[in-house]
Design a protein around this motif. Structure first.
Motif, PDB file in Angstrom:
ATOM      1  N   LYS A   3       0.823  -1.211   0.000  1.00 44.71           N
ATOM      2  CA  LYS A   3       0.000   0.000   0.000  1.00 44.71           C
ATOM      3  C   LYS A   3       0.859   1.266   0.000  1.00 44.71           C
ATOM      4  CE  LYS A   3      -4.048  -2.085   1.864  1.00 44.71           C
ATOM      5  NZ  LYS A   3      -5.133  -2.025   0.966  1.00 44.71           N
ATOM      6  N   ASN A   4       2.149   1.124   0.299  1.00 44.24           N
ATOM      7  CA  ASN A   4       3.043   2.262   0.321  1.00 44.24           C
ATOM      8  C   ASN A   4       3.500   2.582  -1.104  1.00 44.24           C
ATOM      9  OD1 ASN A   4       5.604   3.720   0.378  1.00 44.24           O
ATOM     10  ND2 ASN A   4       5.502   3.442   2.601  1.00 44.24           N
ATOM     11  N   LYS A   5       3.255   3.810  -1.549  1.00 44.45           N
ATOM     12  CA  LYS A   5       3.584   4.177  -2.930  1.00 44.45           C
ATOM     13  C   LYS A   5       5.081   4.141  -3.192  1.00 44.45           C
ATOM     14  CE  LYS A   5       3.311   9.131  -2.024  1.00 44.45           C
ATOM     15  NZ  LYS A   5       2.596  10.358  -2.319  1.00 44.45           N
ATOM     16  N   TYR A   6       5.897   4.408  -2.189  1.00 43.86           N
ATOM     17  CA  TYR A   6       7.347   4.385  -2.386  1.00 43.86           C
ATOM     18  C   TYR A   6       7.860   2.960  -2.580  1.00 43.86           C
ATOM     19  CZ  TYR A   6       6.851   9.175  -0.856  1.00 43.86           C
ATOM     20  OH  TYR A   6       6.452  10.483  -0.753  1.00 43.86           O
ATOM     21  N   ILE A   7       7.300   2.036  -1.835  1.00 42.63           N
ATOM     22  CA  ILE A   7       7.687   0.625  -1.995  1.00 42.63           C
ATOM     23  C   ILE A   7       7.253   0.124  -3.366  1.00 42.63           C
ATOM     24  CG2 ILE A   7       7.271  -1.730  -1.165  1.00 42.63           C
ATOM     25  CD1 ILE A   7       7.150  -0.532   1.683  1.00 42.63           C
ATOM     26  N   ARG A   8       6.028   0.455  -3.747  1.00 42.30           N
ATOM     27  CA  ARG A   8       5.523   0.026  -5.053  1.00 42.30           C
ATOM     28  C   ARG A   8       6.365   0.627  -6.180  1.00 42.30           C
ATOM     29  NH1 ARG A   8      -0.952  -0.383  -5.982  1.00 42.30           N
ATOM     30  NH2 ARG A   8      -0.857  -1.316  -3.934  1.00 42.30           N
ATOM     31  N   PHE A   9       6.703   1.916  -6.055  1.00 42.45           N
ATOM     32  CA  PHE A   9       7.547   2.561  -7.055  1.00 42.45           C
ATOM     33  C   PHE A   9       8.899   1.854  -7.140  1.00 42.45           C
ATOM     34  CE2 PHE A   9      10.991   5.579  -7.957  1.00 42.45           C
ATOM     35  CZ  PHE A   9      10.687   5.874  -9.280  1.00 42.45           C
ATOM     36  N   ALA A  10       9.494   1.550  -5.982  1.00 40.23           N
ATOM     37  CA  ALA A  10      10.802   0.879  -5.957  1.00 40.23           C
ATOM     38  C   ALA A  10      10.730  -0.484  -6.642  1.00 40.23           C
ATOM     39  CB  ALA A  10      11.296   0.740  -4.517  1.00 40.23           C
ATOM     40  N   ILE A  11       9.643  -1.208  -6.415  1.00 40.28           N
ATOM     41  CA  ILE A  11       9.483  -2.523  -7.049  1.00 40.28           C
ATOM     42  C   ILE A  11       9.383  -2.371  -8.572  1.00 40.28           C
ATOM     43  CG2 ILE A  11       7.903  -4.486  -7.330  1.00 40.28           C
ATOM     44  CD1 ILE A  11       7.361  -4.192  -4.262  1.00 40.28           C
ATOM     45  N   PHE A  12       8.563  -1.422  -9.034  1.00 42.88           N
ATOM     46  CA  PHE A  12       8.460  -1.205 -10.474  1.00 42.88           C
ATOM     47  C   PHE A  12       9.787  -0.734 -11.057  1.00 42.88           C
ATOM     48  CE2 PHE A  12       3.724  -0.838  -9.915  1.00 42.88           C
ATOM     49  CZ  PHE A  12       3.395  -1.876 -10.772  1.00 42.88           C
ATOM     50  N   LEU A  13      10.483   0.154 -10.368  1.00 41.45           N
ATOM     51  CA  LEU A  13      11.751   0.660 -10.880  1.00 41.45           C
ATOM     52  C   LEU A  13      12.796  -0.451 -10.965  1.00 41.45           C
ATOM     53  CD1 LEU A  13      13.366   3.063 -11.894  1.00 41.45           C
ATOM     54  CD2 LEU A  13      13.999   3.548  -9.520  1.00 41.45           C
ATOM     55  N   VAL A  14      12.923  -1.240  -9.907  1.00 42.47           N
ATOM     56  CA  VAL A  14      13.893  -2.341  -9.913  1.00 42.47           C
ATOM     57  C   VAL A  14      13.546  -3.348 -11.009  1.00 42.47           C
ATOM     58  CG1 VAL A  14      14.722  -4.333  -8.579  1.00 42.47           C
ATOM     59  CG2 VAL A  14      14.629  -2.065  -7.523  1.00 42.47           C
ATOM     60  N   THR A  15      12.276  -3.655 -11.148  1.00 39.79           N
ATOM     61  CA  THR A  15      11.848  -4.601 -12.180  1.00 39.79           C
ATOM     62  C   THR A  15      12.136  -4.051 -13.577  1.00 39.79           C
ATOM     63  OG1 THR A  15      10.102  -5.350 -10.684  1.00 39.79           O
ATOM     64  CG2 THR A  15       9.919  -6.025 -12.974  1.00 39.79           C
ATOM     65  N   ASN A  16      11.905  -2.760 -13.772  1.00 36.98           N
ATOM     66  CA  ASN A  16      12.199  -2.135 -15.070  1.00 36.98           C
ATOM     67  C   ASN A  16      13.693  -2.128 -15.360  1.00 36.98           C
ATOM     68  OD1 ASN A  16       9.493  -1.623 -15.405  1.00 36.98           O
ATOM     69  ND2 ASN A  16       9.625   0.560 -15.016  1.00 36.98           N
ATOM     70  N   ILE A  17      14.488  -1.785 -14.371  1.00 38.04           N
ATOM     71  CA  ILE A  17      15.948  -1.766 -14.550  1.00 38.04           C
ATOM     72  C   ILE A  17      16.454  -3.187 -14.791  1.00 38.04           C
ATOM     73  CG2 ILE A  17      18.170  -1.215 -13.467  1.00 38.04           C
ATOM     74  CD1 ILE A  17      16.443   1.255 -14.353  1.00 38.04           C
TER      75      ILE A  17
END
Length: 157
Positions: A3-17
Motif C-alpha cells: 500500500k506504500n507508494k514508495y515501496i511500489r515505485f521501488a518494485i516497479f523501478l527495480v523490475t524495469n531496470i
C-alpha cells in the motif's frame, strides 16, 4: 499489501531496470557485432549512447506511471500485473530475438506487439490517469522510433 507508494515505485523501478540489464545481457554485444554494423540501417538511427539514456529515462518514468496506475485499482490488479508482465517479456525478448538470433522479422513482430501494448496502456488507462499519461508517452514515442528502425532493417536488408 504494497500500500506504500514508495515501496511500489521501488518494485516497479527495480523490475524495469532488471529488464534493461537482462535485455543487455541477451543482446550479446549485438549493437557492436559485425552482423549489426554491416546491416543497411535507417538514416535516422541515433548514436549508440542515445539508446541507453533513452531506455533509462523511459523505465524511470514508466515506474512512476505504473505506480500511479496501480493505485487506480482497488487492489494490485491481476489484470494489470499480466499486462505489465507481458510488456516486460516482450521488451526483454526482443533483444535476444533481434541481436542474438538475428531474427529480424520475428523481432519486428515482437516490437510491433510491444508497441501495440504500450499504445493500449496509453489509450486504455487515459481516463484513469489523465495528465499522468504523459509519463508513458516517451515509451510510446521511443517504441515508434525503435519499430521504424527494425522495420527499415527488415525491408532494406
Amino acid at each position: 499489501m504494497l500500500k506504500n507508494k514508495y515501496i511500489r515505485f521501488a518494485i516497479f523501478l527495480v523490475t524495469n531496470i532488471l529488464a534493461l540489464v537482462i535485455g543487455a545481457v541477451l543482446m550479446n554485444n549485438g549493437p557492436q557485432s559485425e552482423w549489426y554494423t554491416s546491416l543497411n540501417q535507417a538514416p535516422w538511427t541515433p548514436p549508440g549512447w542515445v539508446f541507453g539514456a533513452a531506455w533509462f529515462t523511459i523505465m524511470f518514468l514508466f515506474a512512476f506511471y505504473m505506480t500511479k496506475l496501480s493505485f487506480q485499482f482497488e487492489a494490485l490488479s491481476k489484470y494489470l500485473i499480466v499486462l505489465y508482465s507481458l510488456q516486460w517479456v516482450l521488451n526483454v525478448s526482443w533483444n535476444y530475438i533481434f541481436f542474438n538470433k538475428h531474427e529480424v522479422l520475428l523481432g519486428l513482430i515482437t516490437i510491433v506487439l510491444l508497441w501495440l501494448l504500450i499504445g493500449f496502456f496509453t489509450i486504455n488507462f487515459y481516463k484513469r490517469l489523465k495528465l499522468y499519461t504523459l509519463l508513458i508517452c516517451p515509451y510510446l514515442i521511443w517504441m515508434t522510433i525503435a519499430t521504424s528502425l527494425n522495420a527499415y532493417i527488415f525491408f532494406n536488408n
